[in-house]
Design a protein around this motif. Structure first.
Motif, PDB file in Angstrom:
ATOM      1  N   LYS A  85       0.835  -1.200   0.000  1.00 40.94           N
ATOM      2  CA  LYS A  85       0.000   0.000   0.000  1.00 40.94           C
ATOM      3  C   LYS A  85       0.871   1.251   0.000  1.00 40.94           C
ATOM      4  N   MET A  86       0.398   2.254  -0.733  1.00 42.84           N
ATOM      5  CA  MET A  86       1.129   3.524  -0.768  1.00 42.84           C
ATOM      6  C   MET A  86       0.862   4.297   0.516  1.00 42.84           C
ATOM      7  N   PRO A  87       1.853   5.029   1.024  1.00 44.01           N
ATOM      8  CA  PRO A  87       1.647   5.775   2.274  1.00 44.01           C
ATOM      9  C   PRO A  87       0.581   6.856   2.145  1.00 44.01           C
ATOM     10  N   LYS A  88       0.468   7.460   0.946  1.00 43.79           N
ATOM     11  CA  LYS A  88      -0.536   8.499   0.721  1.00 43.79           C
ATOM     12  C   LYS A  88      -1.313   8.152  -0.536  1.00 43.79           C
ATOM     13  N   THR A  89      -2.608   8.425  -0.495  1.00 39.96           N
ATOM     14  CA  THR A  89      -3.422   8.169  -1.677  1.00 39.96           C
ATOM     15  C   THR A  89      -3.081   9.194  -2.747  1.00 39.96           C
ATOM     16  N   MET A  90      -3.015   8.723  -3.973  1.00 41.96           N
ATOM     17  CA  MET A  90      -2.677   9.615  -5.081  1.00 41.96           C
ATOM     18  C   MET A  90      -3.879  10.485  -5.396  1.00 41.96           C
ATOM     19  N   SER A  91      -3.666  11.795  -5.385  1.00 48.98           N
ATOM     20  CA  SER A  91      -4.755  12.724  -5.700  1.00 48.98           C
ATOM     21  C   SER A  91      -4.676  13.124  -7.161  1.00 48.98           C
ATOM     22  N   LYS A  92      -5.844  13.363  -7.717  1.00 48.30           N
ATOM     23  CA  LYS A  92      -5.879  13.787  -9.113  1.00 48.30           C
ATOM     24  C   LYS A  92      -5.333  15.199  -9.220  1.00 48.30           C
ATOM     25  N   ARG A  93      -4.587  15.417 -10.267  1.00 47.99           N
ATOM     26  CA  ARG A  93      -4.010  16.739 -10.479  1.00 47.99           C
ATOM     27  C   ARG A  93      -5.114  17.717 -10.846  1.00 47.99           C
ATOM     28  N   LYS A  94      -5.140  18.837 -10.117  1.00 49.84           N
ATOM     29  CA  LYS A  94      -6.181  19.827 -10.369  1.00 49.84           C
ATOM     30  C   LYS A  94      -5.925  20.514 -11.699  1.00 49.84           C
ATOM     31  N   SER A  95      -6.964  20.545 -12.481  1.00 50.84           N
ATOM     32  CA  SER A  95      -6.816  21.173 -13.796  1.00 50.84           C
ATOM     33  C   SER A  95      -6.894  22.677 -13.636  1.00 50.84           C
ATOM     34  N   THR A  96      -5.959  23.361 -14.212  1.00 52.97           N
ATOM     35  CA  THR A  96      -5.948  24.817 -14.168  1.00 52.97           C
ATOM     36  C   THR A  96      -6.621  25.361 -15.412  1.00 52.97           C
ATOM     37  N   SER A  97      -7.134  26.568 -15.287  1.00 51.65           N
ATOM     38  CA  SER A  97      -7.853  27.173 -16.405  1.00 51.65           C
ATOM     39  C   SER A  97      -6.928  27.843 -17.407  1.00 51.65           C
ATOM     40  N   VAL A  98      -5.636  27.590 -17.276  1.00 53.49           N
ATOM     41  CA  VAL A  98      -4.671  28.213 -18.180  1.00 53.49           C
ATOM     42  C   VAL A  98      -4.615  27.421 -19.481  1.00 53.49           C
ATOM     43  N   ALA A  99      -4.681  28.114 -20.586  1.00 53.82           N
ATOM     44  CA  ALA A  99      -4.625  27.462 -21.890  1.00 53.82           C
ATOM     45  C   ALA A  99      -3.224  26.926 -22.141  1.00 53.82           C
ATOM     46  N   PRO A 100      -3.102  25.872 -22.965  1.00 54.46           N
ATOM     47  CA  PRO A 100      -1.770  25.326 -23.258  1.00 54.46           C
ATOM     48  C   PRO A 100      -0.874  26.391 -23.880  1.00 54.46           C
ATOM     49  N   GLY A 101       0.358  26.446 -23.376  1.00 53.83           N
ATOM     50  CA  GLY A 101       1.317  27.431 -23.888  1.00 53.83           C
ATOM     51  C   GLY A 101       1.212  28.791 -23.234  1.00 53.83           C
ATOM     52  N   GLN A 102       0.213  28.969 -22.369  1.00 53.59           N
ATOM     53  CA  GLN A 102       0.037  30.240 -21.679  1.00 53.59           C
ATOM     54  C   GLN A 102       0.504  30.111 -20.242  1.00 53.59           C
ATOM     55  N   GLU A 103       1.213  31.125 -19.756  1.00 53.20           N
ATOM     56  CA  GLU A 103       1.760  31.059 -18.397  1.00 53.20           C
ATOM     57  C   GLU A 103       0.736  31.550 -17.387  1.00 53.20           C
ATOM     58  N   ARG A 104       0.696  30.887 -16.229  1.00 46.65           N
ATOM     59  CA  ARG A 104      -0.234  31.268 -15.164  1.00 46.65           C
ATOM     60  C   ARG A 104       0.189  32.601 -14.571  1.00 46.65           C
ATOM     61  N   SER A 105      -0.797  33.439 -14.263  1.00 51.95           N
ATOM     62  CA  SER A 105      -0.497  34.737 -13.660  1.00 51.95           C
ATOM     63  C   SER A 105      -1.142  34.815 -12.283  1.00 51.95           C
ATOM     64  N   LEU A 106      -0.582  35.665 -11.437  1.00 53.57           N
ATOM     65  CA  LEU A 106      -1.030  35.803 -10.055  1.00 53.57           C
ATOM     66  C   LEU A 106      -1.408  37.246  -9.758  1.00 53.57           C
ATOM     67  N   THR A 107      -2.290  37.405  -8.786  1.00 51.53           N
ATOM     68  CA  THR A 107      -2.610  38.726  -8.254  1.00 51.53           C
ATOM     69  C   THR A 107      -1.843  38.895  -6.952  1.00 51.53           C
ATOM     70  N   VAL A 108      -1.059  39.954  -6.870  1.00 49.79           N
ATOM     71  CA  VAL A 108      -0.211  40.194  -5.700  1.00 49.79           C
ATOM     72  C   VAL A 108      -0.851  41.284  -4.850  1.00 49.79           C
ATOM     73  N   ALA A 109      -1.070  40.983  -3.568  1.00 49.00           N
ATOM     74  CA  ALA A 109      -1.606  41.963  -2.620  1.00 49.00           C
ATOM     75  C   ALA A 109      -0.501  42.344  -1.638  1.00 49.00           C
ATOM     76  N   VAL A 110      -0.284  43.636  -1.497  1.00 50.95           N
ATOM     77  CA  VAL A 110       0.734  44.150  -0.567  1.00 50.95           C
ATOM     78  C   VAL A 110       0.005  44.969   0.489  1.00 50.95           C
ATOM     79  N   LYS A 111       0.116  44.553   1.755  1.00 49.07           N
ATOM     80  CA  LYS A 111      -0.621  45.211   2.833  1.00 49.07           C
ATOM     81  C   LYS A 111       0.312  45.601   3.967  1.00 49.07           C
ATOM     82  N   SER A 112      -0.097  46.653   4.664  1.00 46.46           N
ATOM     83  CA  SER A 112       0.626  47.082   5.866  1.00 46.46           C
ATOM     84  C   SER A 112      -0.368  47.777   6.772  1.00 46.46           C
ATOM     85  N   LEU A 113      -0.414  47.350   8.031  1.00 43.88           N
ATOM     86  CA  LEU A 113      -1.322  47.963   9.001  1.00 43.88           C
ATOM     87  C   LEU A 113      -0.633  49.073   9.777  1.00 43.88           C
TER      88      LEU A 113
END
Length: 201
Positions: free
Chosen positions: A42-70
């Motif tokens: 038995k494997m120590p951890k169950t294999m999880s399905k890879r989450k499909s991203t909404s990024v089209a093939p050949g397109q790089e994933r982009s992120l939103t960056v939040a910068v905060k200071s109180l």
């Protein structure tokens, strides 16, 4: 070692090795040795399905960056469409353009840990994350912010002409009243300034 002894030793080694069977060899199934069923571990951890991203093939994933200071100065900035290869220094430069805080006076923290400028977003964000949050620490607080130099020049009279008007001396009385907070004393000091100026000219 003579050639004969070498040949004998070589042949004895060959005899000791198992006999190779020909590809068309058939063995009687009744003569097979009994074997137990082989169970995969038995494997120590169950294999999880890879989450499909909404990024089209050949397109790089982009992120939103939040910068905060109180703390001082309070900040809440969002920088959209940042690629995974965007460095922490690039983020600091963008924040510096928006706020006027010098890059060398700024320290970005991710999960309460300081991040070096050479790190890129790929090193900090998970595979399924679409946004990442930084908290900013300003060395010196609000004093580190550069105030833009005023380029507007005061219009109107200047020099001797300004000193000869009543508006100038009324403004001076108003300024002194704000500082001294005593109308009588402010008027005395303003009159002293005006009398000294008239005596000089």
């Amino acid at each position: 070692m003579t050639e004969v002894t070498f040949a004998k030793s070589f042949l004895s080694v060959l005899d000791s090795r198992p006999v190779k069977l020909s590809p068309d060899h058939v063995e009687d199934p009744k003569s097979y040795a009994a074997r137990g069923a082989y169970i995969l571990p038995k494997m120590p951890k169950t294999m999880s399905k890879r989450k499909s991203t909404s990024v089209a093939p050949g397109q790089e994933r982009s992120l939103t960056v939040a910068v905060k200071s109180l703390r001082n100065p309070p900040l809440d900035i969002k920088i959209t469409s940042q690629t995974l290869n965007t460095s922490v220094l690039d983020i600091k430069t963008s924040v510096s353009k928006d706020t006027g805080i010098p890059v060398d006076k700024m320290k970005l923290l991710h999960k309460k840990k300081p991040i070096p400028d050479s790190k890129v977003l790929k090193d900090l964000a998970g595979e399924s994350e679409t946004s990442i949050e930084f908290s900013v620490m300003v060395m010196g607080g609000a004093a580190a912010i550069k105030t833009p130099a005023q380029t507007d020049v005061a219009q109107g009279q200047s020099g001797e002409e300004a000193l000869g008007t009543n508006e100038f001396w009324d403004d001076l009385k108003g300024f002194l009243l704000q500082r001294i907070r005593d109308e009588k004393k402010a008027a005395e000091v303003a009159d002293t300034f005006q009398a000294a100026w008239k005596a000089k000219s």
